[in-house]
Design a protein around this motif. Structure first.
Motif, PDB file in Angstrom:
ATOM      1  N   TYR B 322      -2.638 -27.100  44.623  1.00 43.01           N
ATOM      2  CA  TYR B 322      -3.995 -27.309  44.140  1.00 43.01           C
ATOM      3  C   TYR B 322      -4.953 -26.632  45.107  1.00 43.01           C
ATOM      4  CZ  TYR B 322      -2.003 -30.964  41.206  1.00 43.01           C
ATOM      5  OH  TYR B 322      -1.266 -31.647  40.291  1.00 43.01           O
ATOM      6  N   VAL B 323      -5.999 -26.047  44.559  1.00 42.11           N
ATOM      7  CA  VAL B 323      -7.036 -25.443  45.394  1.00 42.11           C
ATOM      8  C   VAL B 323      -8.339 -26.129  45.033  1.00 42.11           C
ATOM      9  CG1 VAL B 323      -8.317 -23.324  45.896  1.00 42.11           C
ATOM     10  CG2 VAL B 323      -5.853 -23.219  45.463  1.00 42.11           C
ATOM     11  N   LEU B 324      -9.027 -26.610  46.058  1.00 42.08           N
ATOM     12  CA  LEU B 324     -10.350 -27.194  45.833  1.00 42.08           C
ATOM     13  C   LEU B 324     -11.343 -26.351  46.618  1.00 42.08           C
ATOM     14  CD1 LEU B 324     -12.420 -29.300  44.951  1.00 42.08           C
ATOM     15  CD2 LEU B 324     -11.641 -30.764  46.808  1.00 42.08           C
ATOM     16  N   ALA B 325     -12.225 -25.687  45.880  1.00 44.91           N
ATOM     17  CA  ALA B 325     -13.115 -24.728  46.539  1.00 44.91           C
ATOM     18  C   ALA B 325     -14.529 -24.825  46.010  1.00 44.91           C
ATOM     19  CB  ALA B 325     -12.580 -23.323  46.307  1.00 44.91           C
ATOM     20  N   THR B 326     -15.449 -24.299  46.796  1.00 47.71           N
ATOM     21  CA  THR B 326     -16.817 -24.140  46.298  1.00 47.71           C
ATOM     22  C   THR B 326     -16.858 -22.821  45.525  1.00 47.71           C
ATOM     23  OG1 THR B 326     -17.376 -22.930  48.291  1.00 47.71           O
ATOM     24  CG2 THR B 326     -17.836 -25.303  48.292  1.00 47.71           C
ATOM     25  N   THR B 327     -17.926 -22.637  44.752  1.00 52.05           N
ATOM     26  CA  THR B 327     -18.074 -21.368  44.025  1.00 52.05           C
ATOM     27  C   THR B 327     -18.157 -20.220  45.022  1.00 52.05           C
ATOM     28  OG1 THR B 327     -19.266 -22.578  42.336  1.00 52.05           O
ATOM     29  CG2 THR B 327     -19.504 -20.203  42.290  1.00 52.05           C
ATOM     30  N   ILE B 328     -18.839 -20.476  46.147  1.00 53.34           N
ATOM     31  CA  ILE B 328     -18.964 -19.415  47.163  1.00 53.34           C
ATOM     32  C   ILE B 328     -17.592 -19.020  47.701  1.00 53.34           C
ATOM     33  CG2 ILE B 328     -19.782 -19.006  49.543  1.00 53.34           C
ATOM     34  CD1 ILE B 328     -22.397 -20.362  48.737  1.00 53.34           C
ATOM     35  N   ALA B 329     -16.741 -20.001  47.920  1.00 50.45           N
ATOM     36  CA  ALA B 329     -15.408 -19.694  48.455  1.00 50.45           C
ATOM     37  C   ALA B 329     -14.578 -18.884  47.457  1.00 50.45           C
ATOM     38  CB  ALA B 329     -14.676 -20.983  48.804  1.00 50.45           C
ATOM     39  N   MET B 330     -14.905 -18.998  46.180  1.00 49.31           N
ATOM     40  CA  MET B 330     -14.118 -18.292  45.158  1.00 49.31           C
ATOM     41  C   MET B 330     -14.655 -16.888  44.893  1.00 49.31           C
ATOM     42  SD  MET B 330     -11.601 -20.157  44.399  1.00 49.31           S
ATOM     43  CE  MET B 330     -10.888 -19.455  42.926  1.00 49.31           C
ATOM     44  N   ARG B 331     -15.685 -16.493  45.678  1.00 47.27           N
ATOM     45  CA  ARG B 331     -16.250 -15.159  45.478  1.00 47.27           C
ATOM     46  C   ARG B 331     -15.146 -14.111  45.637  1.00 47.27           C
ATOM     47  NH1 ARG B 331     -21.551 -14.198  48.821  1.00 47.27           N
ATOM     48  NH2 ARG B 331     -22.024 -16.224  47.964  1.00 47.27           N
ATOM     49  N   VAL B 342      -6.792 -25.115  39.984  1.00 47.76           N
ATOM     50  CA  VAL B 342      -7.949 -24.680  40.780  1.00 47.76           C
ATOM     51  C   VAL B 342      -9.170 -25.510  40.373  1.00 47.76           C
ATOM     52  CG1 VAL B 342      -9.475 -22.765  41.386  1.00 47.76           C
ATOM     53  CG2 VAL B 342      -7.023 -22.364  41.041  1.00 47.76           C
ATOM     54  N   TYR B 343      -9.760 -26.175  41.339  1.00 49.21           N
ATOM     55  CA  TYR B 343     -10.915 -27.050  41.087  1.00 49.21           C
ATOM     56  C   TYR B 343     -12.121 -26.511  41.860  1.00 49.21           C
ATOM     57  CZ  TYR B 343      -7.726 -30.528  39.158  1.00 49.21           C
ATOM     58  OH  TYR B 343      -6.804 -31.181  38.381  1.00 49.21           O
ATOM     59  N   ILE B 344     -13.264 -26.557  41.218  1.00 48.39           N
ATOM     60  CA  ILE B 344     -14.485 -26.069  41.859  1.00 48.39           C
ATOM     61  C   ILE B 344     -15.471 -27.231  41.992  1.00 48.39           C
ATOM     62  CG2 ILE B 344     -16.394 -24.387  41.708  1.00 48.39           C
ATOM     63  CD1 ILE B 344     -13.586 -23.104  41.933  1.00 48.39           C
ATOM     64  N   ALA B 345     -16.052 -27.374  43.170  1.00 49.37           N
ATOM     65  CA  ALA B 345     -17.068 -28.410  43.390  1.00 49.37           C
ATOM     66  C   ALA B 345     -18.069 -27.870  44.398  1.00 49.37           C
ATOM     67  CB  ALA B 345     -16.418 -29.681  43.910  1.00 49.37           C
ATOM     68  N   ASP B 346     -19.350 -27.997  44.081  1.00 48.58           N
ATOM     69  CA  ASP B 346     -20.372 -27.391  44.928  1.00 48.58           C
ATOM     70  C   ASP B 346     -21.288 -28.367  45.650  1.00 48.58           C
ATOM     71  OD1 ASP B 346     -19.622 -24.718  44.595  1.00 48.58           O
ATOM     72  OD2 ASP B 346     -20.585 -24.647  42.629  1.00 48.58           O
ATOM     73  N   THR B 347     -21.114 -29.650  45.393  1.00 49.83           N
ATOM     74  CA  THR B 347     -21.915 -30.617  46.157  1.00 49.83           C
ATOM     75  C   THR B 347     -20.949 -31.536  46.897  1.00 49.83           C
ATOM     76  OG1 THR B 347     -21.932 -32.264  44.403  1.00 49.83           O
ATOM     77  CG2 THR B 347     -23.725 -30.648  44.377  1.00 49.83           C
ATOM     78  N   THR B 349     -20.746 -34.775  47.004  1.00 48.29           N
ATOM     79  CA  THR B 349     -20.169 -35.877  46.217  1.00 48.29           C
ATOM     80  C   THR B 349     -19.107 -35.353  45.253  1.00 48.29           C
ATOM     81  OG1 THR B 349     -22.067 -35.747  44.761  1.00 48.29           O
ATOM     82  CG2 THR B 349     -22.085 -37.509  46.338  1.00 48.29           C
ATOM     83  N   GLU B 350     -19.397 -34.215  44.619  1.00 49.92           N
ATOM     84  CA  GLU B 350     -18.406 -33.639  43.690  1.00 49.92           C
ATOM     85  C   GLU B 350     -17.136 -33.240  44.442  1.00 49.92           C
ATOM     86  OE1 GLU B 350     -20.080 -30.191  41.833  1.00 49.92           O
ATOM     87  OE2 GLU B 350     -21.548 -31.367  40.719  1.00 49.92           O
ATOM     88  N   PHE B 351     -17.331 -32.660  45.606  1.00 48.87           N
ATOM     89  CA  PHE B 351     -16.201 -32.153  46.385  1.00 48.87           C
ATOM     90  C   PHE B 351     -15.286 -33.312  46.807  1.00 48.87           C
ATOM     91  CE2 PHE B 351     -13.899 -29.757  49.575  1.00 48.87           C
ATOM     92  CZ  PHE B 351     -13.963 -28.444  49.111  1.00 48.87           C
ATOM     93  N   LYS B 352     -15.917 -34.376  47.320  1.00 46.65           N
ATOM     94  CA  LYS B 352     -15.136 -35.523  47.796  1.00 46.65           C
ATOM     95  C   LYS B 352     -14.448 -36.232  46.631  1.00 46.65           C
ATOM     96  CE  LYS B 352     -18.704 -36.868  50.396  1.00 46.65           C
ATOM     97  NZ  LYS B 352     -19.536 -37.634  51.333  1.00 46.65           N
ATOM     98  N   LYS B 353     -15.152 -36.310  45.519  1.00 45.23           N
ATOM     99  CA  LYS B 353     -14.590 -36.966  44.335  1.00 45.23           C
ATOM    100  C   LYS B 353     -13.397 -36.155  43.810  1.00 45.23           C
ATOM    101  CE  LYS B 353     -16.479 -39.293  40.334  1.00 45.23           C
ATOM    102  NZ  LYS B 353     -17.565 -39.360  39.376  1.00 45.23           N
ATOM    103  N   ALA B 354     -13.581 -34.838  43.789  1.00 42.41           N
ATOM    104  CA  ALA B 354     -12.504 -33.969  43.296  1.00 42.41           C
ATOM    105  C   ALA B 354     -11.277 -34.060  44.204  1.00 42.41           C
ATOM    106  CB  ALA B 354     -13.000 -32.534  43.212  1.00 42.41           C
ATOM    107  N   LEU B 355     -11.527 -34.150  45.501  1.00 42.89           N
ATOM    108  CA  LEU B 355     -10.400 -34.235  46.431  1.00 42.89           C
ATOM    109  C   LEU B 355      -9.610 -35.520  46.187  1.00 42.89           C
ATOM    110  CD1 LEU B 355      -8.772 -33.128  48.776  1.00 42.89           C
ATOM    111  CD2 LEU B 355     -10.440 -34.096  50.358  1.00 42.89           C
ATOM    112  N   ARG B 356     -10.327 -36.613  45.986  1.00 48.40           N
ATOM    113  CA  ARG B 356      -9.636 -37.878  45.697  1.00 48.40           C
ATOM    114  C   ARG B 356      -8.808 -37.749  44.413  1.00 48.40           C
ATOM    115  NH1 ARG B 356      -8.703 -43.091  46.214  1.00 48.40           N
ATOM    116  NH2 ARG B 356      -9.514 -43.104  48.311  1.00 48.40           N
ATOM    117  N   HIS B 357      -9.412 -37.133  43.405  1.00 47.78           N
ATOM    118  CA  HIS B 357      -8.716 -36.961  42.126  1.00 47.78           C
ATOM    119  C   HIS B 357      -7.437 -36.131  42.326  1.00 47.78           C
ATOM    120  CE1 HIS B 357      -8.090 -36.001  37.908  1.00 47.78           C
ATOM    121  NE2 HIS B 357      -8.032 -34.732  38.249  1.00 47.78           N
ATOM    122  N   ILE B 358      -7.570 -35.050  43.047  1.00 45.72           N
ATOM    123  CA  ILE B 358      -6.422 -34.151  43.248  1.00 45.72           C
ATOM    124  C   ILE B 358      -5.304 -34.846  44.027  1.00 45.72           C
ATOM    125  CG2 ILE B 358      -5.670 -32.047  44.454  1.00 45.72           C
ATOM    126  CD1 ILE B 358      -8.526 -30.933  43.813  1.00 45.72           C
TER     127      ILE B 358
END
Lengths: 587, 399
Positions: B322-331, B342-347, B349-358
């Motif tokens: 699994y990859v959890l990245a910001t949009t900038i990191a996926m440039r 592949v999961y994208i989160a830019d804030t 709260t979204e990032f932390k929530k996505a990490l828990r989900h993953i």
């Protein structure tokens, strides 16, 4: 085969260590224990305390002995009478200070007075530090465990209900371990004040309390919240931190004020009851905002209304951050004699004060609930309250709400209470007609409903990843998998979970590409005794990733289910073990 | 055909992203059939001495170019080696074979390359390797150290250097679409999009043992990063205000020098649970890193600033987890957004929530087709276009 009933363990560590009158959290713990015991069948509710890093059963025989001992002591009248009454430590220190001030020469009095004032501040700060941690002095004798055992007290499906001052104890790791063993933890969220309003706390405790709630969300099956506001605050924290999305439930706190018993009221209280007064029941600390009441009184006095003002009575211990306020009250000539602080009052005195008060006030800057508002309403008292936090939940539309920082408005509303008999009577009538007090039985019933839901919930399949949850003697860990290394021996062992009586299906998945022809042996044990043993050939690589599917039966709720897989020959890479209940056991 | 690659870091033992990119460019040029020589100036005292590289100039010399030179060292080096003949000669003497093509990585040594070409008797073509839109990245770093006016002055100098490099180049390599878009405005030559990539890795027994020793039996998310300030800033931006994404038995493993910078930061203890959940390994050998990449449940890329493409993104994609990245990191790797795993989160709260989900998901198992798709992050694939592009520039020497 009959399913054993789940035991509800109430963690009474807080109340077992408490030696003052039960208020706040301590009272919730004690009342819930008392009432739940009445609601459940004998022995289904048990007490436990935290000792040496584990929970042990708590049978308070020592407490009973102590009570008996005290009773005997009361009966013996042989002891000589004391010349002076015994004072509390604080009162004794105050008497010493007054005495000292009286006997020093007049020239030294200002210096001595100042020194004593600063000493008092220091002592108050030290005391507040202790109060802040909310940890009362430990009564060592009461912590003697009734049972000394290293074995876990929890069996499959048991519930641990923990509603005490849990942030002061290192339960975190144990809660996590218990959760992994399928013990359901039901905890309580009183408020998130240290996180939301750290400025009202003695030091920056945001990270500490955030950690506490993150861990609580992680490990709890359910978090009981004392108000919708607390629930909302908790959910916001969970959202902000990415913590586990735990189930929450609001439960009502009892707000019945203890009845007058045979305790005696002091002369000071008796004198006070003879005149009208406004009552504020709360610890005196910054968040409780006594300051605004003092300012309101100051304003009213400045307007020349001192004569008509009733006394303002603060009932509660002195907390931190109020030294300047108390000094202002002491020295302000305008309000002199109007504001009184009472501490260490008994239940009879408290009830008398509530009954006689002209009205009750609660200007707190934030609350997770606000029990004194509920108590005041339960006794039909007109109440002026701050509009912050959960207070509107408690007071509904029966309370006059005031912005807590608006001194003019507080002065105006206090004057209205004093002057306007009609308003007072109408408000009191509305309260008496519409406010339904909550007794602690109702509190316990709400909690029971939540506990029963957990007890009756269907068994959730348990998943274990070999690489993370099991151990090996001959394999190597590779992420979620354990891979054998070309030798015979114990490839996987572990689980060590609790399991209720029933019939189950075990499924083991592996990486088929790793398989090499050979055989293995599997044994499943409950409480150390083998319940299933089998020998099997390793399937060919072309088979899917299921190594084995096998049924097994557990006769009694087990505290420890273990599994061992011996590799005789060949190669395996085990990934996941899943246990599903296939046949329910009648309860 | 001789090609000279100019850089401000050596590539004998490539560690950070820039070094790895240059190292792979050199490999590629060699594969194409060029005689490759690498030279330059060490951009920092921390780099080990290397053949072809002049030592980092003293701060006194740099301050003569720009004062303060703090965070502007690269820029100052470029101007010093262009304008100060002593330094120009020093670097010129390091170049053994007269090049016909000079590849300048970053705009810093472009002024030197231009003077070198001017003073050479040979017809020399210059390829500008843009690793990102440098002035934008620098602005985000400079603002935390300087006032607005000073920051803008410095940013303008860097922007001018970049534009000069673009305008005077005969060929330009860009790392992302965004980079291409900005560069196009000033370019007088065709641009090649050559994103960052990754090299295939295998795991050794020793590497696995070392990795297991580090992570024990914890399920973990992996963050590989250098102490480059944007990496640390991004980490705290995404994990601030309490970190509830991992259970006490899970870890966030930080590999690389970012770990020390994160551990020393005052921000760490402000975010509840964060210090308890991280496991900082420091720099690791490639075998151990490979084993960790194989064992990770998820790879996080909390990058919130910077241009260009992140080599670590390519690494994360190729790892097959699994990859959890910001949009900038996926440039530069936009084609992988919305692909399985592949999961994208830019804030935060979204990032932390996505990490828990993953972390609660079963380990990712990519289908053959999906794994094949991830192959396009390998250097062979990302630099594929360079063969034809470089040959064209080579042939233009005869024009």
């Amino acid at each position: 085969m009959t399913k054993e009933k789940a035991t509800i363990w109430i963690n009474v560590t807080t109340s077992a260590h408490w030696n003052r009158s039960a208020v706040g959290v301590v009272r919730v713990e004690l009342k819930l224990k008392e009432e739940l015991k009445k609601l459940y069948s004998t022995n289904q509710v048990k007490q436990c305390i935290w000792r040496n890093g584990v929970f042990i059963e708590y049978i308070p025989t020592v407490q009973v002995e102590k009570a008996a001992e005290n009773k005997n002591k009361d009966k013996s009248t042989k002891e000589p009478a004391l010349i002076y009454p015994i004072l509390s430590r604080i009162a004794a220190l105050e008497s010493i200070a007054i005495g000292l001030l009286s006997i020093v020469p007049a020239k030294l009095r200002p210096f001595t007075s100042r020194s004593l004032f600063y000493l008092k501040r220091k002592l108050n700060a030290l005391r507040a530090k202790r109060l802040h941690t909310n940890r009362p002095p430990i009564r060592e004798r009461l912590t003697v465990p009734a049972k000394k055992t290293e074995q876990s007290i929890f069996k499959a499906q048991d519930i641990l209900l923990s509603v005490g001052l849990d942030w002061d104890y290192a339960y975190g790791e144990e809660f996590h371990r218990l959760k992994n063993k399928q013990i359901k933890i039901v905890s309580c969220c009183y408020d998130l004040i240290p996180i939301l309003y750290p400025q009202y706390c003695i030091s920056d405790v945001v990270a500490r309390f955030s950690k506490y709630f993150i861990d609580l969300a992680e490990n709890s099956e359910l978090i009981l919240c004392i108000s919708k506001q607390s629930e909302k605050d908790l959910k916001q924290l969970i959202h902000n931190t990415g913590a586990a999305n735990v189930k929450t439930q609001v439960f009502p706190l009892g707000d019945t004020v203890p009845l007058i018993n045979n305790e005696q009221s002091s002369n000071e209280i008796k004198q006070l009851l003879a005149e009208p007064f406004i009552l504020y029941v709360s610890t005196i600390e910054r968040r409780k905002n006594h300051q605004i009441l003092y300012q309101a009184y100051h304003l009213l006095c400045k307007q020349g209304k001192k004569q008509k003002l009733p006394k303002l009575v603060f009932v509660g211990m002195t907390g931190w951050g109020v030294d300047e306020l108390l000094k202002d009250i002491e020295l302000d000539p305008l309000t002199q004699g109007l504001i009184i602080q009472l501490n260490h009052i008994n239940d009879t005195e408290l009830r008398s004060l509530y009954d006689a008060a002209l009205c009750c006030v609660y200007p707190s800057l934030y609350e997770g609930w606000g029990l004194p508002v509920g108590e005041a309403l339960a006794l039909g008292k007109l109440t002026l309250s701050s509009n912050r936090g959960s207070l509107p939940e408690v007071g509904q539309n029966l309370v006059t709400y005031i912005e807590p920082w608006n001194a003019d408005e507080w002065a105006k509303q206090i004057e209205k209470v004093i002057d306007n008999d009609k308003y007072r009577d109408e408000m009191i009538a509305a309260i008496k007609q519409n406010y339904t007090p909550t007794d602690w039985k109702q509190t316990a019933e709400a909690v029971k409903l939540a506990l029963d839901k957990i007890i009756n919930a269907p068994y959730s399949p348990q998943k274990f990843y070999a690489g993370y949850d099991l151990t090996t003697e001959i394999g190597v860990y590779n992420g979620a998998q354990i891979e054998s290394q070309a030798e015979a021996g114990l490839l996987i062992t572990g689980l060590k979970t609790t399991i209720p009586a029933g019939t189950y299906q075990l499924t083991i998945t592996d990486n088929p590409n790793y398989r090499k022809d050979g055989s293995y042996q599997l044994s499943i044990k409950a409480e150390g005794a083998i319940t299933k043993k089998l020998k099997s050939q390793i399937p060919s690589k072309t088979n899917n990733g299921t190594l084995l599917t096998e049924e097994f039966k557990i006769e009694q709720n087990s505290k420890e289910l273990t599994l061992e897989l011996y590799l005789n020959s060949g190669a395996l890479s085990i990934e996941m073990l899943e246990i599903n209940e296939i046949k329910k056991t009648s309860q | 055909m001789n090609i000279l690659v100019l850089s401000t870091y050596p590539i004998d033992t490539p560690r950070h992203g820039g070094q790895i990119r240059v190292s792979n460019l050199v490999k590629k040029y060699k594969q194409i059939g060029f005689n490759v020589e690498v030279a330059g100036v060490l951009g920092s005292d921390l780099y080990p001495k290397s053949d072809g590289f002049d030592n980092s100039p003293s701060i006194v010399e740099l301050e003569k170019v720009i004062s303060p030179s703090f965070l502007m060292e690269d820029y100052a080096i470029g101007r010093l080696y262009e304008n100060n003949t002593k330094y120009f000669e020093k670097l010129s003497q390091k170049i053994k074979a007269t090049p016909r093509i000079i590849h300048v990585e970053h705009p810093w040594l472009m002024p030197f390359a231009l003077r070198y070409r001017k003073e050479s008797t040979q017809n020399i073509k210059i390829i500008y390797g843009s690793a990102n839109v440098e002035h934008k990245l620098k602005r985000s770093i400079l603002t935390s150290h300087f006032g607005n006016k000073e920051t803008e002055e410095k940013v303008n100098l860097i922007k001018a250097a970049e534009i000069e490099a673009i305008k005077k180049a005969d060929g330009i390599l860009c790392v992302s679409e965004g980079d291409v878009k900005w560069t196009k405005e000033y370019a007088n030559c065709p641009i090649l999009l050559a994103p960052n990539g990754v090299e295939q890795w295998g795991t050794s027994k020793a590497g696995s043992a070392e990795a297991n020793n580090i992570v024990q039996r914890h399920k973990f998310a992996l963050f590989c990063a250098s102490a480059h300030p944007p990496n640390v800033t991004g980490f705290f931006e995404m994990f601030k205000q309490g970190f509830g994404s991992l259970s006490p038995s899970e870890k966030l493993v930080i590999v690389g020098s970012a770990g020390a910078a994160i551990e020393q930061s005052a921000e760490l203890n402000k975010s509840a649970c964060l210090s308890e959940r991280i496991l900082s390994t420091g720099m690791l050998n490639t075998d151990c890193l490979a084993a960790l990449l194989d064992r990770a449940h998820c790879i996080v890329l909390p990058i919130t600033q910077g241009g260009g493409t992140n080599l670590k993104t390519a690494e994360a994609i190729w790892a097959g987890h699994y990859v959890l990245a910001t949009t900038i990191a996926m440039r530069g790797f936009e084609q992988y957004i919305n692909t399985p795993g592949v999961y994208i989160a830019d804030t935060a709260t979204e990032f932390k929530k996505a990490l828990r989900h993953i972390m609660a998901l079963p380990p990712l198992k990519l289908k053959e087709k999906e794994q094949k798709q991830r192959e396009s992050v390998l250097w062979n694939s990302t630099l594929e276009g360079l063969t034809g592009y470089a040959k064209k520039i080579e042939s233009s020497l005869n024009d």
